[in-house]
Design an enzyme around this catalytic site. Structure first.
Site, mmCIF file in Angstrom:
data_model
loop_
_atom_site.group_PDB
_atom_site.id
_atom_site.type_symbol
_atom_site.label_atom_id
_atom_site.label_comp_id
_atom_site.label_asym_id
_atom_site.label_seq_id
_atom_site.Cartn_x
_atom_site.Cartn_y
_atom_site.Cartn_z
ATOM 1 N N ARG A 59 52.597 -5.661 -79.866
ATOM 2 C CA ARG A 59 51.906 -6.718 -78.493
ATOM 3 C C ARG A 59 52.821 -8.175 -79.322
ATOM 4 O O ARG A 59 53.162 -8.831 -78.130
ATOM 5 C CB ARG A 59 51.112 -6.990 -79.054
ATOM 6 C CG ARG A 59 49.802 -6.843 -78.380
ATOM 7 C CD ARG A 59 48.725 -6.624 -78.432
ATOM 8 N NE ARG A 59 47.510 -6.960 -77.830
ATOM 9 C CZ ARG A 59 46.465 -5.926 -77.374
ATOM 10 N NH1 ARG A 59 46.499 -4.214 -77.638
ATOM 11 N NH2 ARG A 59 45.133 -5.808 -76.905
ATOM 12 N N LYS B 2 45.841 1.891 -70.608
ATOM 13 C CA LYS B 2 46.908 2.357 -71.544
ATOM 14 C C LYS B 2 45.599 3.182 -72.547
ATOM 15 O O LYS B 2 46.446 4.762 -72.997
ATOM 16 C CB LYS B 2 47.150 1.093 -73.090
ATOM 17 C CG LYS B 2 47.917 -0.192 -71.818
ATOM 18 C CD LYS B 2 48.336 -0.636 -72.923
ATOM 19 C CE LYS B 2 47.390 -1.832 -73.841
ATOM 20 N NZ LYS B 2 46.969 -2.659 -72.554
ATOM 21 N N ARG C 177 31.914 -4.018 -73.903
ATOM 22 C CA ARG C 177 32.921 -4.294 -74.845
ATOM 23 C C ARG C 177 32.601 -6.217 -75.068
ATOM 24 O O ARG C 177 32.486 -6.618 -73.505
ATOM 25 C CB ARG C 177 34.761 -3.555 -73.936
ATOM 26 C CG ARG C 177 34.589 -2.823 -75.748
ATOM 27 C CD ARG C 177 35.873 -2.647 -75.266
ATOM 28 N NE ARG C 177 37.088 -3.821 -75.386
ATOM 29 C CZ ARG C 177 38.083 -3.718 -75.213
ATOM 30 N NH1 ARG C 177 38.808 -2.443 -75.204
ATOM 31 N NH2 ARG C 177 39.679 -4.827 -76.116
ATOM 32 N N ARG D 100 42.831 -13.041 -72.460
ATOM 33 C CA ARG D 100 43.265 -12.051 -73.377
ATOM 34 C C ARG D 100 44.624 -11.649 -72.421
ATOM 35 O O ARG D 100 45.227 -11.146 -73.271
ATOM 36 C CB ARG D 100 42.405 -10.825 -73.456
ATOM 37 C CG ARG D 100 41.954 -10.525 -74.597
ATOM 38 C CD ARG D 100 40.579 -9.791 -74.557
ATOM 39 N NE ARG D 100 40.929 -8.450 -74.443
ATOM 40 C CZ ARG D 100 40.093 -7.657 -73.458
ATOM 41 N NH1 ARG D 100 39.316 -8.185 -73.101
ATOM 42 N NH2 ARG D 100 40.590 -6.225 -73.469
ATOM 43 N N ARG E 225 34.274 -3.024 -65.931
ATOM 44 C CA ARG E 225 35.054 -1.963 -67.498
ATOM 45 C C ARG E 225 33.512 -2.872 -68.529
ATOM 46 O O ARG E 225 32.609 -2.044 -68.989
ATOM 47 C CB ARG E 225 35.805 -1.733 -68.585
ATOM 48 C CG ARG E 225 35.701 -1.485 -69.875
ATOM 49 C CD ARG E 225 37.419 -0.907 -70.454
ATOM 50 N NE ARG E 225 37.470 -2.066 -71.582
ATOM 51 C CZ ARG E 225 39.289 -2.198 -71.721
ATOM 52 N NH1 ARG E 225 39.438 -1.362 -71.460
ATOM 53 N NH2 ARG E 225 39.487 -3.381 -72.118
HETATM 54 P P1 AMP Z 1 42.802 -3.935 -77.124
HETATM 55 O O1 AMP Z 1 41.290 -2.889 -77.631
HETATM 56 O O2 AMP Z 1 44.247 -2.968 -77.113
HETATM 57 O O3 AMP Z 1 42.922 -4.555 -76.379
HETATM 58 O O4 AMP Z 1 42.267 -4.682 -78.592
HETATM 59 C C1 AMP Z 1 41.512 -5.608 -79.061
HETATM 60 C C2 AMP Z 1 41.657 -6.909 -79.582
HETATM 61 O O5 AMP Z 1 42.222 -6.584 -81.196
HETATM 62 C C3 AMP Z 1 42.807 -7.189 -79.036
HETATM 63 O O6 AMP Z 1 42.657 -8.986 -78.410
HETATM 64 C C4 AMP Z 1 43.100 -8.414 -80.640
HETATM 65 O O7 AMP Z 1 41.894 -9.051 -80.687
HETATM 66 C C5 AMP Z 1 43.021 -7.434 -81.386
HETATM 67 N N1 AMP Z 1 44.720 -6.224 -81.379
HETATM 68 C C6 AMP Z 1 44.177 -5.205 -81.141
HETATM 69 N N2 AMP Z 1 46.146 -4.622 -81.345
HETATM 70 C C7 AMP Z 1 46.713 -5.873 -80.870
HETATM 71 C C8 AMP Z 1 48.355 -6.037 -81.636
HETATM 72 N N3 AMP Z 1 49.309 -5.495 -81.897
HETATM 73 N N4 AMP Z 1 48.634 -7.411 -82.450
HETATM 74 C C9 AMP Z 1 47.337 -8.453 -82.851
HETATM 75 N N5 AMP Z 1 46.285 -8.278 -82.397
HETATM 76 C C10 AMP Z 1 45.665 -7.052 -81.710
#
Ligand code: AMP
Length: 185
Positions: free
Chosen positions: A81, A8, A126, A137, A120
């Site tokens: 989400r 994404k 990360r 996740r 990754r």
């Molecule tokens: P990502 O990089 O999109 O995988 O996001 C990393 C982390 O940020 C996720 O595991 C959540 O803890 C938080 N996060 C990102 N986007 C959201 C969202 N739309 N709603 C809630 N938590 C989020």
């Protein structure tokens, strides 16, 4: 939309560059907040570390601020989400008088997602790319985000792209689809 590891971020950055529109990525915004040590960062740090979602009210406020700053279009990445986030987004878009032109779903099976996230982890280090947190996740994706995908599948312009292919192939298809959307607008 799509599970972690579907690409994404990579594809959203391409869209942002190609169409010269802001890339609003909630995960990036949260990581930046954690790195800056702000109040928000301190609040969300343990949730990110465990791979748990940040509460909807906080995330919706964050996106609201970003959308109000964005001018003529934007690409959202990692939001919405949950169903309440999708409902809030509908309201927000109505407020700013902007429909969602398209919802792109980058489809990927769990095994490939796990494999990519593990790679990754080695590359980017990360904090949330550890096996236990990856499982958390992906589980959250199936439980909370797939209902949002189903919602857009039935009542939105959702286009599914097979994301297990190389980045350039996925981009070629997305670029094509976006061209069609633009031609229709
Ligand atoms: P990502 O990089 O999109 O995988 O996001 C990393 C982390 O940020 C996720 O595991 C959540 O803890 C938080 N996060 C990102 N986007 C959201 C969202 N739309 N709603 C809630 N938590 C989020």
């Amino acid at each position: 939309m799509g599970p972690q590891g579907a690409g994404k971020g990579t594809q959203a950055k391409q869209i942002s560059a190609e169409y010269e529109i802001p890339h609003i990525a909630t995960g990036d915004l949260y990581r930046a907040a954690v790195a800056s040590g702000s109040n928000l960062g301190r609040q969300v740090e343990p949730l990110l570390a465990e791979g748990r979602l940040v509460p909807d009210d906080i995330t919706i406020q964050l996106v609201r601020d970003e959308l109000l700053k964005a001018g003529d279009g934007f690409v959202l990445d990692g939001f919405p989400r949950t169903l309440p986030q999708a409902e809030a987004l509908d309201q927000l878009l109505e407020e700013i008088d902007r429909p969602l032109s398209i919802i792109l779903l980058l489809a990927l099976d769990d095994a490939t997602a796990r494999e990519r996230l593990t790679k990754r982890a080695a590359r980017e280090g990360r904090a949330d790319d550890t096996p236990a947190v990856i499982d958390e996740r992906l589980a959250s994706y199936h439980e909370k985000t797939e209902p949002v995908v189903d919602h857009y599948r039935t009542s939105g312009n959702l286009v599914q792209v097979h994301a297990e292919r190389p980045i350039e192939d996925v981009w070629a298809e997305i670029s094509d689809v976006l061209g069609q959307v633009q031609a229709r607008a």
